[in-house]
Design a protein around this motif. Structure first.
Motif, PDB file in Angstrom:
ATOM      1  N   LEU A  30       0.859  -1.175   0.000  1.00 13.53           N
ATOM      2  CA  LEU A  30       0.000   0.000   0.000  1.00 13.53           C
ATOM      3  C   LEU A  30       0.893   1.222   0.000  1.00 13.53           C
ATOM      4  O   LEU A  30       1.769   1.352   0.853  1.00 13.53           O
ATOM      5  CB  LEU A  30      -0.892  -0.003   1.252  1.00 13.53           C
ATOM      6  N   THR A  31       0.703   2.113  -0.952  1.00 16.29           N
ATOM      7  CA  THR A  31       1.549   3.287  -1.015  1.00 16.29           C
ATOM      8  C   THR A  31       0.720   4.532  -1.324  1.00 16.29           C
ATOM      9  O   THR A  31      -0.510   4.467  -1.448  1.00 16.29           O
ATOM     10  CB  THR A  31       2.668   3.102  -2.071  1.00 16.29           C
ATOM     11  N   ILE A  32       1.404   5.658  -1.417  1.00 11.97           N
ATOM     12  CA  ILE A  32       0.736   6.937  -1.635  1.00 11.97           C
ATOM     13  C   ILE A  32       0.041   6.947  -2.988  1.00 11.97           C
ATOM     14  O   ILE A  32       0.626   6.565  -4.013  1.00 11.97           O
ATOM     15  CB  ILE A  32       1.757   8.089  -1.559  1.00 11.97           C
ATOM     16  N   LYS A 157      -8.168  10.977   1.191  1.00 16.51           N
ATOM     17  CA  LYS A 157      -9.025  11.947   0.515  1.00 16.51           C
ATOM     18  C   LYS A 157      -9.567  11.307  -0.752  1.00 16.51           C
ATOM     19  O   LYS A 157      -8.817  10.682  -1.507  1.00 16.51           O
ATOM     20  CB  LYS A 157      -8.242  13.214   0.158  1.00 16.51           C
ATOM     21  N   ASP A 158     -10.869  11.441  -0.978  1.00 15.63           N
ATOM     22  CA  ASP A 158     -11.496  10.820  -2.148  1.00 15.63           C
ATOM     23  C   ASP A 158     -11.174   9.329  -2.217  1.00 15.63           C
ATOM     24  O   ASP A 158     -10.929   8.774  -3.298  1.00 15.63           O
ATOM     25  CB  ASP A 158     -11.046  11.513  -3.440  1.00 15.63           C
ATOM     26  N   ASN A 159     -11.151   8.697  -1.059  1.00 13.71           N
ATOM     27  CA  ASN A 159     -10.894   7.265  -0.943  1.00 13.71           C
ATOM     28  C   ASN A 159      -9.490   6.851  -1.395  1.00 13.71           C
ATOM     29  O   ASN A 159      -9.238   5.692  -1.702  1.00 13.71           O
ATOM     30  CB  ASN A 159     -11.938   6.441  -1.713  1.00 13.71           C
ATOM     31  N   VAL A 162      -3.384   9.614   0.659  1.00 16.66           N
ATOM     32  CA  VAL A 162      -2.592  10.714   0.110  1.00 16.66           C
ATOM     33  C   VAL A 162      -1.350  11.027   0.934  1.00 16.66           C
ATOM     34  O   VAL A 162      -0.443  11.721   0.467  1.00 16.66           O
ATOM     35  CB  VAL A 162      -3.448  11.993  -0.039  1.00 16.66           C
ATOM     36  N   TRP A 163      -1.308  10.504   2.170  1.00 18.19           N
ATOM     37  CA  TRP A 163      -0.138  10.784   3.022  1.00 18.19           C
ATOM     38  C   TRP A 163      -0.058   9.744   4.120  1.00 18.19           C
ATOM     39  O   TRP A 163      -1.064   9.276   4.642  1.00 18.19           O
ATOM     40  CB  TRP A 163      -0.263  12.176   3.640  1.00 18.19           C
ATOM     41  N   ILE A 164       1.175   9.358   4.483  1.00 17.93           N
ATOM     42  CA  ILE A 164       1.425   8.434   5.597  1.00 17.93           C
ATOM     43  C   ILE A 164       2.620   8.970   6.376  1.00 17.93           C
ATOM     44  O   ILE A 164       3.636   9.348   5.782  1.00 17.93           O
ATOM     45  CB  ILE A 164       1.744   7.004   5.103  1.00 17.93           C
ATOM     46  N   ASP A 183       2.018  18.442  -2.745  1.00 17.83           N
ATOM     47  CA  ASP A 183       2.498  17.736  -3.929  1.00 17.83           C
ATOM     48  C   ASP A 183       2.565  16.239  -3.607  1.00 17.83           C
ATOM     49  O   ASP A 183       3.562  15.747  -3.071  1.00 17.83           O
ATOM     50  CB  ASP A 183       3.881  18.259  -4.334  1.00 17.83           C
ATOM     51  N   MET A 184       1.505  15.526  -3.929  1.00 19.21           N
ATOM     52  CA  MET A 184       1.415  14.113  -3.577  1.00 19.21           C
ATOM     53  C   MET A 184       2.464  13.271  -4.302  1.00 19.21           C
ATOM     54  O   MET A 184       3.042  12.342  -3.731  1.00 19.21           O
ATOM     55  CB  MET A 184       0.018  13.566  -3.872  1.00 19.21           C
ATOM     56  N   GLU A 185       2.728  13.579  -5.563  1.00 21.72           N
ATOM     57  CA  GLU A 185       3.692  12.793  -6.324  1.00 21.72           C
ATOM     58  C   GLU A 185       5.108  12.929  -5.754  1.00 21.72           C
ATOM     59  O   GLU A 185       5.863  11.961  -5.701  1.00 21.72           O
ATOM     60  CB  GLU A 185       3.668  13.214  -7.797  1.00 21.72           C
TER      61      GLU A 185
END
Length: 373
Positions: A30-32, A157-159, A162-164, A183-185
């Motif tokens: 499971l990742t971003i 967010k939106d299922n 987005v961050w851990i 900046d999620m990427e």
């Protein structure tokens, strides 16, 4: 599969030092940016149940356990954040990794968890769920993302995850996400690097902690002590950790006098030892220690004039009181209370100092004063 934990975890850190149970059979990664796993729990203990993590609202899932001191310390601040972002963020505390007996289902831990949440209601101003018998939340969230310790925090967010990270970063990360400055990427790339580093660290710690865990589970405490000495020789950088563990095991399970003898040597070698010994002795719950041990711990702590941590002063007062020296207990509790009040008035960001903390110090001070009348 069941998570079996031991007192070692509380002695060292809230990292899952473990035998094969925790690291074997790695769940799908499971990742971003991935779709968030489902919410599958044994009991929704507090708050309004959430059916799914869909929608533009942020969901913060905070993984914790009743034995994890850093998790508990983070709770008052999480409560403040829930109040601050009441209509924008939904905080959910996810209880995992509780201690259960080998022959019992995981949900046998539920009564103790529920009692903990009810007892600490003032500190927990957010929703709380407990993992189920399959330990779905542990395996499909924490373990799948490569997180080997708690507290661990997930933002959805939106299922999508987005961050851990850890709860200490929420003050800065939540505004960025809400204001579309995140900046999620870029974080996804950093997260991948951090996960690889974490895997290497886990392998490193497992190499010496697995035998210690096995000896501890077998209640072979003499072997545990022997292994701590072996680790110190092989890995000198882990001396403080091993000394903590050795002192705790000697004190709680083997020989209190030998623990004190070792503590004296430890204090002569490590400046941090008096503070660590104080915390171990002060929190010892397996047995009632002798007055001499409590007084030795308190009297050998050192100068408190420059101390800025009210928790240590409170612990020091407690040791004096357990040793029968209520006058010194009063002196140190008064210092703890005065310092805590100043920090609270100044708006300190210390998550441990709350109005409840001050009230607890006042109550203890009152009892100490009554003991000398």
């Amino acid at each position: 599969m069941k998570i079996i934990t031991t007192g070692i975890m509380a002695i060292a850190t809230c990292t899952f030092f473990s035998t094969g149970n925790l690291f074997a059979q790695q769940a799908k990664g499971l990742t971003i940016g991935d779709q968030a796993p489902a919410l599958q729990y044994g009991k929704w203990i507090k708050g309004e149940p959430v059916v799914s993590l869909t929608g533009n609202q942020l969901y913060v899932l905070e993984f914790w356990a009743t034995w994890c001191v850093p998790c508990i310390k983070a709770m008052p601040h999480l409560t403040k954040l829930q109040q601050e972002y009441k209509n924008k963020v939904n905080f959910i505390g996810v209880n995992i990794a509780e201690r259960v007996d080998e022959d019992k289902p995981y949900d046998s831990s539920l009564p103790a968890v529920v009692q903990f949440v009810e007892t600490n209601a003032a500190k927990i101003g957010f929703s709380v769920i407990a993992d189920n018998n399959a330990q779905f939340m542990y395996h499909n969230w924490l373990k799948a993302s490569g997180q080997n310790g708690i507290p661990a925090t997930f933002i959805v967010k939106d299922n999508k995850v987005v961050w851990i990270g850890g709860p200490q970063a929420l003050d800065t990360i939540i505004p960025k996400i809400l204001e579309n400055r995140y900046d999620m990427e870029a974080f996804k790339s950093r997260f991948k690097e951090m996960t690889e580093t974490s895997k290497k660290q886990s392998a490193y710690y497992s190499s010496f902690m697995n035998p210690i865990e096995e000896a501890f589970k077998a209640k072979n405490y003499v072997k545990v002590v022997e292994l701590t000495e072996a680790v110190k020789k092989e890995k000198p950088d882990l001396k403080t950790m091993m000394d903590q563990l050795k002192f705790k095991v000697l004190l709680a399970y083997l020989d209190e006098k030998k623990a004190v003898e070792f503590g004296k040597v430890w204090q002569s070698e490590d400046k941090a030892a008096p503070s660590l010994i104080l915390q171990i002795v002060g929190k010892e719950k397996n047995k009632q220690l002798s007055h001499e041990t409590y007084l030795w711990t308190a009297k050998n702590f050192g100068d408190t004039n420059a101390l800025t941590n009210p928790e240590l002063l409170d612990e020091l007062a407690g040791c004096f009181a357990k040793g029968g020296d209520f006058r010194n207990a009063i002196v140190n509790e008064e210092k703890a209370l005065e310092l805590a009040k100043k920090m609270l008035k100044a708006g300190s960001k210390d998550q441990d100092i709350t109005t409840e903390t001050v009230a607890a110090y006042e109550s203890r001070l009152k009892s100490y004063k009554e003991s000398v009348k």
